[in-house]
Every structure is written in C-alpha cells, then in structure tokens.
Design an enzyme around this catalytic site. Structure first.
Site, PDB file in Angstrom:
ATOM      1  N   ARG A 104       0.838  -1.193   0.000  1.00 37.09           N
ATOM      2  CA  ARG A 104       0.000   0.000   0.000  1.00 37.09           C
ATOM      3  C   ARG A 104       0.873   1.244   0.000  1.00 37.09           C
ATOM      4  O   ARG A 104       1.723   1.401   0.888  1.00 37.09           O
ATOM      5  CB  ARG A 104      -0.888  -0.014   1.249  1.00 37.09           C
ATOM      6  CG  ARG A 104      -1.878   1.131   1.244  1.00 37.09           C
ATOM      7  CD  ARG A 104      -2.624   1.221   2.527  1.00 37.09           C
ATOM      8  NE  ARG A 104      -3.573   0.129   2.661  1.00 37.09           N
ATOM      9  CZ  ARG A 104      -4.729   0.253   3.295  1.00 37.09           C
ATOM     10  NH1 ARG A 104      -5.055   1.391   3.867  1.00 37.09           N
ATOM     11  NH2 ARG A 104      -5.540  -0.771   3.399  1.00 37.09           N
ATOM     12  N   THR A 108      -0.816   7.632  -1.132  1.00 33.88           N
ATOM     13  CA  THR A 108      -2.134   7.529  -1.791  1.00 33.88           C
ATOM     14  C   THR A 108      -3.018   6.476  -1.131  1.00 33.88           C
ATOM     15  O   THR A 108      -4.225   6.439  -1.361  1.00 33.88           O
ATOM     16  CB  THR A 108      -1.962   7.123  -3.266  1.00 33.88           C
ATOM     17  OG1 THR A 108      -1.405   5.801  -3.300  1.00 33.88           O
ATOM     18  CG2 THR A 108      -1.053   8.080  -4.005  1.00 33.88           C
ATOM     19  N   ASP A 200      -5.471 -10.473  12.066  1.00 35.71           N
ATOM     20  CA  ASP A 200      -4.586 -10.361  10.902  1.00 35.71           C
ATOM     21  C   ASP A 200      -4.251 -11.768  10.398  1.00 35.71           C
ATOM     22  O   ASP A 200      -3.526 -12.519  11.062  1.00 35.71           O
ATOM     23  CB  ASP A 200      -3.303  -9.598  11.287  1.00 35.71           C
ATOM     24  CG  ASP A 200      -2.460  -9.303  10.059  1.00 35.71           C
ATOM     25  OD1 ASP A 200      -2.090 -10.258   9.344  1.00 35.71           O
ATOM     26  OD2 ASP A 200      -2.172  -8.119   9.813  1.00 35.71           O
ATOM     27  N   ASP A 203      -0.411 -12.545   9.922  1.00 37.86           N
ATOM     28  CA  ASP A 203       0.289 -12.719  11.201  1.00 37.86           C
ATOM     29  C   ASP A 203      -0.089 -14.042  11.861  1.00 37.86           C
ATOM     30  O   ASP A 203       0.764 -14.748  12.406  1.00 37.86           O
ATOM     31  CB  ASP A 203      -0.038 -11.562  12.150  1.00 37.86           C
ATOM     32  CG  ASP A 203       0.772 -10.314  11.821  1.00 37.86           C
ATOM     33  OD1 ASP A 203       1.758 -10.421  11.069  1.00 37.86           O
ATOM     34  OD2 ASP A 203       0.403  -9.237  12.329  1.00 37.86           O
TER      35      ASP A 203
HETATM   36  N1  URA Z   1      -6.445  -8.168   6.639  1.00 43.35           N
HETATM   37  C1  URA Z   1      -6.458  -9.055   7.651  1.00 43.35           C
HETATM   38  O1  URA Z   1      -5.565  -9.883   7.766  1.00 43.35           O
HETATM   39  N2  URA Z   1      -7.459  -9.001   8.539  1.00 43.35           N
HETATM   40  C2  URA Z   1      -8.461  -8.108   8.456  1.00 43.35           C
HETATM   41  O2  URA Z   1      -9.364  -8.122   9.291  1.00 43.35           O
HETATM   42  C3  URA Z   1      -8.439  -7.184   7.385  1.00 43.35           C
HETATM   43  C4  URA Z   1      -7.417  -7.247   6.482  1.00 43.35           C
END
Ligand code: URA
Length: 209
Positions: A104, A108, A200, A203
C-alpha cells in the site's frame, strides 16, 4: 454483476469458528485455513467443464469424463494468500500457481504491484485469485486487474471472510468476477480490520506480529 457465493457447508462453517477463535494457535490456525481452502475448492470448481473420453477398464470400454482444457491457475495474493494454496492443491494437485505481491502506497493508500509471476497461457486457464481477507477490496481488485492485464479472462476470487464494502468494491471494479467466501461479516473497523473477522490473517498464519 458478479455473484457472491457464501459457502455454508457445515464443515466449512465449523472450521471457520475455530479459525476465528483468538485462542487458536499458529499451527492449528494454519491447518484449519488449509482445510477450509480445500473444502472451498471443492465448491468453487463445481462448474468446471467436462469432456467425454473413452477409458479401457479391466472389463470394457467406458465413456467417462475428464476436466476440459488447461489446468487451472491459483494466484495467491502475497502474503496471506499463501496460507490457502496447499489446501487447494490437495484437491487439484495439477493446478499451476502464480503469485501477485502488492503493497500500500503510504501517501495515496492505493495498492501498488511489486511482483507478478503467472503460469504460461493464463488466458486459456480458469484463474482463482486467493486472499483470505476481503477487507476494503483494494488489494483483491488490484490483484484481479494484474491477472487480467496479463491475459486472464475467466477469473474467480476466493476469500475466507469478507466485509460488505470489500465485496462492493470488487463487484464494481470487476463485474465479471464471482466471489466465493465462507462468511460476509458486519463491517470494517477504524484500523481496517474486519469485524468480527479473525484478526490479521498473515500474522496468524506465519506467527509474526
Ligand atoms: N487483513 C487481515 O488480515 N485481517 C483483516 O481483518 C483485514 C485485512
């Protein structure tokens, strides 16, 4: 407009509960994501075209069916998409695997492609773009654009959990692409996480954080 299919098979929904659970550790999380990806692959490939072939059984010649055309291409979005690949390959071991990497842009906030390597003849293959979390939809839409720019015409998107806004974004950008998910959740929070979601995905898959 592309369809959204929520795959509500009991095994998918049962396993998704444990994927969501914050007490599920890395090893189990990883295994469960692969298992759900495999089950989702069964559903997403339901409409693959078949052709008839003649097969010699030990007893007679049989008219049987095989999948028509080139083997399909899986395209995980780096890095969390990798967590679903082996599960899908359990079911479709001949599938080719491409990769799309996006980051990302800090100014922007738009996704920028930094890597894209796809199997040859992608224009002749069914392509499944794989990313566990469909949050804003920005990355998924950009990944689909990346594969289309290289010639793909038959593209599906497979995610574990989606936010409604992410679904809308992909449908708007790519009305020809059907979306397959295990759940559409309530919303995104201020940090861009899907609520209730599962945290996530990258992760939790890789034990980082
Ligand atoms: N990416 C993720 O890993 N979890 C989310 O909740 C949103 C984007």
């Amino acid at each position: 407009m592309g369809q959204v299919y929520v795959l509500d098979h009991p095994l998918i929904q049962h396993k998704l509960t444990f994927i969501r659970d914050k007490s599920t550790g890395t090893k189990e999380f990883r295994n469960l994501v692969q298992e759900v990806a495999m089950l989702m692959a069964y559903e997403i490939t339901r409409d693959l075209p078949l052709i008839e072939v003649q097969t010699e059984t030990p007893v007679a010649t049989a008219t049987t069916k095989v999948i028509e055309g080139k083997t399909l291409a899986l395209v995980p979005v780096l890095r969390a998409g990798l967590g679903m690949v082996d599960g899908i390959l359990t079911l479709i071991p001949n599938a080719k695997v491409g990769h799309v990497g996006l980051y990302r842009d800090p100014e922007t906030l738009q996704p920028v492609e930094y890597y894209c390597k796809l199997p040859p003849h992608v224009e002749e293959r069914d392509v499944i773009v794989v990313d566990p979390m469909l949050a804003t939809g920005g990355s998924a839409a950009a990944a689909i654009t990346a594969v289309k720019e290289r010639g793909a015409t038959a593209v599906k998107l497979m995610c574990l959990v989606a936010a409604p806004i992410g679904v809308e974004k992909v449908q708007e950008a790519h009305p020809d692409v059907d979306i397959y998910v295990a759940a559409v959740d309530e919303k995104l929070n201020d940090h861009g996480y899907i609520v209730p979601g599962l945290g996530d995905a990258g992760d939790r898959l890789f034990g980082t954080r």
